[in-house]
Design a protein around this motif. Structure first.
Motif, mmCIF file in Angstrom:
data_model
loop_
_atom_site.group_PDB
_atom_site.id
_atom_site.type_symbol
_atom_site.label_atom_id
_atom_site.label_comp_id
_atom_site.label_asym_id
_atom_site.label_seq_id
_atom_site.Cartn_x
_atom_site.Cartn_y
_atom_site.Cartn_z
ATOM 1 N N THR A 152 0.835 -1.203 0.000
ATOM 2 C CA THR A 152 0.000 0.000 0.000
ATOM 3 C C THR A 152 0.868 1.250 0.000
ATOM 4 O OG1 THR A 152 -1.844 -1.085 1.124
ATOM 5 C CG2 THR A 152 -1.724 1.295 1.314
ATOM 6 N N LEU A 153 1.944 1.248 0.794
ATOM 7 C CA LEU A 153 2.827 2.408 0.833
ATOM 8 C C LEU A 153 3.572 2.587 -0.481
ATOM 9 C CD1 LEU A 153 4.174 2.082 4.472
ATOM 10 C CD2 LEU A 153 2.268 3.427 3.614
ATOM 11 N N VAL A 154 3.878 1.473 -1.138
ATOM 12 C CA VAL A 154 4.482 1.562 -2.474
ATOM 13 C C VAL A 154 3.508 2.257 -3.426
ATOM 14 C CG1 VAL A 154 5.336 0.230 -4.450
ATOM 15 C CG2 VAL A 154 5.925 -0.487 -2.127
ATOM 16 N N SER A 155 2.223 1.902 -3.324
ATOM 17 C CA SER A 155 1.223 2.529 -4.202
ATOM 18 C C SER A 155 1.057 4.007 -3.874
ATOM 19 C CB SER A 155 -0.117 1.793 -4.100
ATOM 20 O OG SER A 155 -0.730 1.991 -2.848
ATOM 21 N N VAL A 156 1.211 4.391 -2.600
ATOM 22 C CA VAL A 156 1.161 5.806 -2.214
ATOM 23 C C VAL A 156 2.314 6.565 -2.883
ATOM 24 C CG1 VAL A 156 1.460 7.408 -0.279
ATOM 25 C CG2 VAL A 156 -0.085 5.466 -0.045
ATOM 26 N N LEU A 157 3.512 5.988 -2.837
ATOM 27 C CA LEU A 157 4.688 6.598 -3.481
ATOM 28 C C LEU A 157 4.447 6.781 -4.977
ATOM 29 C CD1 LEU A 157 7.682 7.394 -3.858
ATOM 30 C CD2 LEU A 157 8.248 4.966 -3.819
ATOM 31 N N ILE A 158 3.951 5.726 -5.633
ATOM 32 C CA ILE A 158 3.698 5.775 -7.081
ATOM 33 C C ILE A 158 2.657 6.856 -7.393
ATOM 34 C CG2 ILE A 158 2.704 4.487 -9.027
ATOM 35 C CD1 ILE A 158 3.879 1.925 -7.638
ATOM 36 N N CYS A 159 1.631 6.890 -6.576
ATOM 37 C CA CYS A 159 0.523 7.826 -6.777
ATOM 38 C C CYS A 159 1.017 9.273 -6.658
ATOM 39 C CB CYS A 159 -0.564 7.536 -5.755
ATOM 40 S SG CYS A 159 -2.065 8.472 -6.002
ATOM 41 N N GLU A 160 1.810 9.562 -5.615
ATOM 42 C CA GLU A 160 2.302 10.929 -5.428
ATOM 43 C C GLU A 160 3.233 11.329 -6.574
ATOM 44 O OE1 GLU A 160 4.469 13.858 -2.180
ATOM 45 O OE2 GLU A 160 4.346 11.719 -1.772
ATOM 46 N N HIS A 161 4.133 10.423 -6.943
ATOM 47 C CA HIS A 161 5.047 10.699 -8.057
ATOM 48 C C HIS A 161 4.256 10.983 -9.335
ATOM 49 C CE1 HIS A 161 7.743 9.621 -11.433
ATOM 50 N NE2 HIS A 161 8.694 10.127 -10.669
ATOM 51 N N HIS A 162 3.208 10.201 -9.556
ATOM 52 C CA HIS A 162 2.373 10.350 -10.752
ATOM 53 C C HIS A 162 1.681 11.716 -10.770
ATOM 54 C CE1 HIS A 162 -0.388 9.078 -13.977
ATOM 55 N NE2 HIS A 162 -1.333 9.681 -13.275
ATOM 56 N N LEU A 163 1.073 12.114 -9.657
ATOM 57 C CA LEU A 163 0.320 13.369 -9.610
ATOM 58 C C LEU A 163 1.226 14.585 -9.771
ATOM 59 C CD1 LEU A 163 -2.173 12.530 -6.710
ATOM 60 C CD2 LEU A 163 -2.753 12.798 -9.135
#
Length: 925
Positions: free
Chosen positions: A271-282
């Motif tokens: 889940t934290l990996v997905s948070v990192l990916i999400c923030e980088h993406h936005l």
């Protein structure tokens, strides 16, 4: 007091224990409790505290048999001032009390400051509405006799138990009115995550560690990171935690914009990996452009925990986060929600429905899609329906941009593969379904991962079944007698002629019962009265056969006593209902054997060897480590209840504090756990330590955030390789163990096959990761093109509604109920029937779980009014200003008026008749 209410009270007991001081309501419970029971409760509070007293109070309460005690309990709460608890129990909705948990945690954390800075006498008058009258008096008395600090401690204790939803804000206002410095620490709007004052840092070791939420206890892992911060922090991630190297490795392909399946063990921090990916993406979008992320979660508990994670992380960065599930989708404009937010957490069926309706025009509205538990992307799963839409857009040459796709899973699985080549094909198909060009696993930082997620030792325990089974012999004879009675009344029903070679006490027998009941619903005779009589009787016979079969399944894995109690409870309910001649005869046959069955249940020689082995494992493991935390996986809800009763009744296992976790749906007549009840149990298990063993069905093996355990027991429980990896992943503490306990050698063999398949899966992933990326993309495109050709060739034309009027008959007694011309559709998914004639066909009874929704007020259940039928037809609701029935199609048989052909439908969407929208004007006629 119904069985359902008693079960609900048990399910929500943890909320009640945390809130209620029973000594404040004992005077109102005098008609129900004996004097010595009152004294015991008082003594328990004096010796151990209010929570233990509440536990004892609930024990005495649930043992009451007198009529009216439940109403008496509610009245006592109301008189004593427990308005919040009264409201929660009356509606079985504890959300308001649950929302107070954040403030309770904050107050506990601030308690040292509170008692040194607060003078209770200054604010008690402002807080009086949030406390019980007796509490206010006790606080003032303690201030007078022991001083303000002792009084402040008492005030904290009372606030922690308060059931008033406004107490956090009332406390804030009272502090501000007194200009008390403590008000600066009491951050009501933002809660615990914003407490960062120097005073607290001096006093509390954890004040500088902000743990927002946990997929599994991974945020703790992050805060305990052994690597220097400079080695693991991501310069673009303004997070309150530091990511590990292996998490950065998992995120790397996705951060490069590649469609990626992230495959890593349960509890490692996906889940934290997905948070990192999400923030980088936005953050990658230039000024004037914006990203839009959708995160899919299959189960409601997972959906809620992910919404919490993303909201708490991203809202402080200025992003708008929201969630939509099946429970809320009907009440919100989905297209506006999507348009007005940056991150949307969804249960996938919501998007499937809105893509079909066109309210979401295409997937191009999103720039990133994240699929939790992405291994489910197959067949007709909602994940796959979403990806069909994506692939049609991709392969159809649509000009709209496609979102990036990320999948998260602990295991991609291998399906039915028998070797690595077949496993490779299976994984390639999953990649094709998700349009993934990369499978990200931990390779460079494997040693670090293994320090975080420990793979438990696995043990197989083959145990013997009972040498002789007297209980099964008696029940089997009752089942044979019941089958004979059923055969005698209906020699023409084909399903009954296929009764040979079916073993009692098996799932196969249960399937046969379902087949018979379906055949019975469309069984026809020239004499309609005789048809009705036979169908009703067959329903009764097969319902009793099902209960006997259930009891044998329970007896096989638990005690005879549990199986017998299950049957006694069933026959008790039968006697309390219609109780016609057939039921009287079947009940009498059971009661003639009851004394013999009771004797068998008390006979020590009939004890279950499996339970003895389970007891030995538990005693041994808790002796070696008294702090052991266990998840015990079982197959059925009935077995969950039986094993909990066995543990609680076994003095050798008195060190265990069992909790239970089951799914939310219904099986036969058993209602699953509500979502608040599931959350209450999980909190008691992972946060409060109220339970040290959780007995769970498969609901606990996928996705839901469960505490770190060091003992997993699979009790006659086995599935596919994905299920094996997930259940094993629940035991990830250092030195953890996993036991498979079974009397069936085939179960052990199946688990060993799963272990072989896991190796095949890992080997196949490693092979795929060596492929040239362009070659892999070409392979994926070939699979996608081939699958689309098959999909398009199988596409069925939209069914044309049948405009011919048809009859609806009661599925049990076959009485005429209404015609399709009388049916109206409300808000595209609810079906009601117009006319006074239909009102004469049903009776109304109070709903065991009444509930209010926007536009709908669910109040009652409706049942067939025909004598000795009482078949469940649906519910009675208040819709806006109208009192109307809402029926469920599976309760009826549809008969063609012209041909007499009868058909069963399990869902309204499968019944293609002319559906007329509900018009309020028709109600006035």
């Amino acid at each position: 007091m119904t069985t359902e209410q008693r079960r609900s009270l048990l399910a929500f007991q943890d909320y009640i224990r945390k809130t209620l001081d029973p000594t404040y309501i004992l005077s109102y419970m005098a008609p129900w409790f004996r004097e010595e029971e009152v004294q015991y409760i008082q003594a328990e509070k004096n010796n151990k505290g209010p929570m233990e007293a509440a536990t004892l109070f609930l024990k005495f309460l649930l043992e009451l048999q007198e009529e009216g005690w439940f109403r008496g309990f509610l009245d006592a709460l109301d008189h004593a001032g427990y308005s919040g608890l009264y409201e929660a129990i009356e509606s079985w909705d504890f959300k308001k009390i649950e929302k107070l948990e954040e403030y309770r945690l904050l107050l506990k954390r601030l308690q040292p400051e509170f008692k040194t800075r607060i003078i209770p006498t200054d604010i008690i008058s402002d807080l009086s509405e949030c406390l019980i009258n007796q509490e206010c008096e006790e606080i003032l008395q303690i201030c007078s006799t022991k001083g303000t600090m002792a009084g402040a401690e008492k005030l904290v204790e009372c606030l922690l138990r308060s059931d008033k939803e406004n107490w956090p804000k009332t406390l804030k206002l009272a502090l501000e009115r007194e200009r008390n410095k403590f008000s600066e620490l009491w951050t009501v709007e933002k809660g615990i995550k914003d407490v960062e004052t120097e005073d607290l840092e001096d006093k509390m070791e954890t004040s500088d560690i902000q743990i927002f939420y946990q997929e599994d206890p991974e945020c703790q892992n992050l805060s305990e990171n052994s690597c220097p911060p400079s080695e693991v922090s991501d310069t673009n991630l303004h997070s309150p935690f530091k990511l590990r190297n292996y998490q950065l490795e998992l995120a790397l392909p996705a951060k490069k914009g590649k469609n990626t399946i992230i495959c890593a063990p349960t509890g490692c921090g996906k889940t934290l990996v997905s948070v990192l990916i999400c923030e980088h993406h936005l953050k990658k979008f230039p000024p004037g452009q914006k990203g839009k992320v959708v995160f899919f979660a299959n189960q409601i508990p997972v959906y809620e925990q992910q919404q919490s994670v993303f909201s708490k992380y991203f809202e402080r960065l200025g992003y708008r986060v929201t969630g939509i599930s099946g429970a809320t989708a009907e009440n919100v404009p989905v297209e506006q929600i999507v348009e007005n937010n940056d991150i949307i957490i969804l249960t996938p069926q919501i998007l499937v429905n809105n893509l079909k309706k066109g309210t979401i025009p295409s997937l191009s509205v999103f720039t990133l899609m994240i699929f939790d538990e992405c291994h489910n992307t197959s067949k007709q799963h909602p994940y796959n329906m979403i990806m069909f839409n994506y692939l049609d857009q991709k392969l159809g040459g649509s000009s709209g941009p496609l979102p990036q796709v990320i999948g998260l899973t602990a295991s991609v699985g291998v399906g039915d593969a028998k070797d690595t080549d077949e496993a490779l094909d299976y994984i390639c198909k999953l990649c094709a379904s998700l349009d993934a060009s990369v499978i990200a696993t931990v390779k460079d930082n494997l040693e670090e991962l293994e320090q975080v997620v420990y793979k438990p030792q696995k043990f197989f325990r083959k145990v013997e079944s009972r040498v002789s089974d007297k209980f099964k012999c008696i029940i089997a004879q009752l089942m044979r007698d019941t089958e004979s009675l059923a055969k005698r009344i209906c020699k023409d029903l084909e399903s009954f002629s296929q009764i040979q070679n079916r073993e009692f006490g098996t799932q196969k027998y249960e399937q046969w019962i379902v087949t018979v009941q379906k055949a019975c619903m469309v069984f026809q005779m020239p004499d309609k009265d005789e048809e009705s009589r036979i169908c009703k009787a067959l329903f009764l016979y097969t319902s009793h056969l099902r209960k006997y079969n259930d009891a044998l399944i329970i007896s096989e894995d638990a005690r005879v006593k549990d199986a017998l109690d299950y049957l006694k409870d069933f026959f008790s309910n039968v006697r309390a209902a219609g109780f016609d001649e057939t039921e009287q005869d079947l009940t009498q046959r059971f009661e003639e054997k009851l004394q013999e069955l009771e004797s068998v249940s008390r006979d020590p020689s009939n004890e279950n060897p499996k339970l003895e082995d389970l007891r030995f494992i538990l005693q041994e493991e808790y002796h070696l480590n008294p702090e052991t935390i266990t998840i015990l996986f079982v197959k059925t809800r009935a077995l969950v209840d039986a094993l909990k009763n066995w543990i609680e009744g076994n003095p050798k296992l008195s060190f265990l504090k069992p909790g239970i976790l089951t799914g939310r749906g219904k099986t036969n007549q058993n209602t699953g756990m509500t979502l608040p009840a599931q959350k209450c149990i999980l909190d008691a298990f992972k946060v409060n330590g109220d339970h040290n063993i959780l007995i769970a069905t498969s609901v606990a093996d996928e996705g839901i955030d469960i505490a770190q355990c060091n003992l997993v027991i699979l009790y006659e429980y086995v599935g596919n390789v994905i299920k094996m990896i997930q259940t094993r992943g629940r035991g990830r503490a250092r030195g953890s163990k996993c036991f498979l306990l079974t009397s069936n050698a085939g179960v052990i063999e199946k688990e060993q096959i799963n272990m072989y398949k896991e190796k095949m899966m890992n080997d196949s992933i490693l092979r795929l990761q060596t492929w040239d990326e362009a070659v892999f993309r070409e392979k994926i495109l070939h699979i996608q093109t081939h699958e689309k050709l098959i999909r398009d060739s199988q596409e069925k034309p939209k069914p044309v509604p049948d405009k011919e009027n048809k009859k609806l008959l009661c599925g049990k007694c076959k009485a005429l109920v209404c015609y399709t011309a009388d049916i109206r559709v409300i808000e595209e998914c609810h079906y009601t029937v117009l006319g006074d004639a239909f009102k004469e066909c049903f009776v109304r009874r109070p709903h065991p779980k009444p509930k209010k929704f926007p536009n709908f007020d669910k109040r009652e259940k409706i049942f067939c009014a025909r004598q000795n039928c009482s078949h469940d037809w649906g519910i009675h609701v208040k819709y806006k200003t109208f009192e109307i029935p809402v029926i469920k199609i599976e309760s009826f048989v549809v008969e063609d008026i012209a041909t007499g052909v009868q058909t069963l439908y399990s869902k309204w969407k499968d019944f293609h008749f002319e559906k007329i929208p509900f018009d309020p004007a028709e109600m006035a006629k």
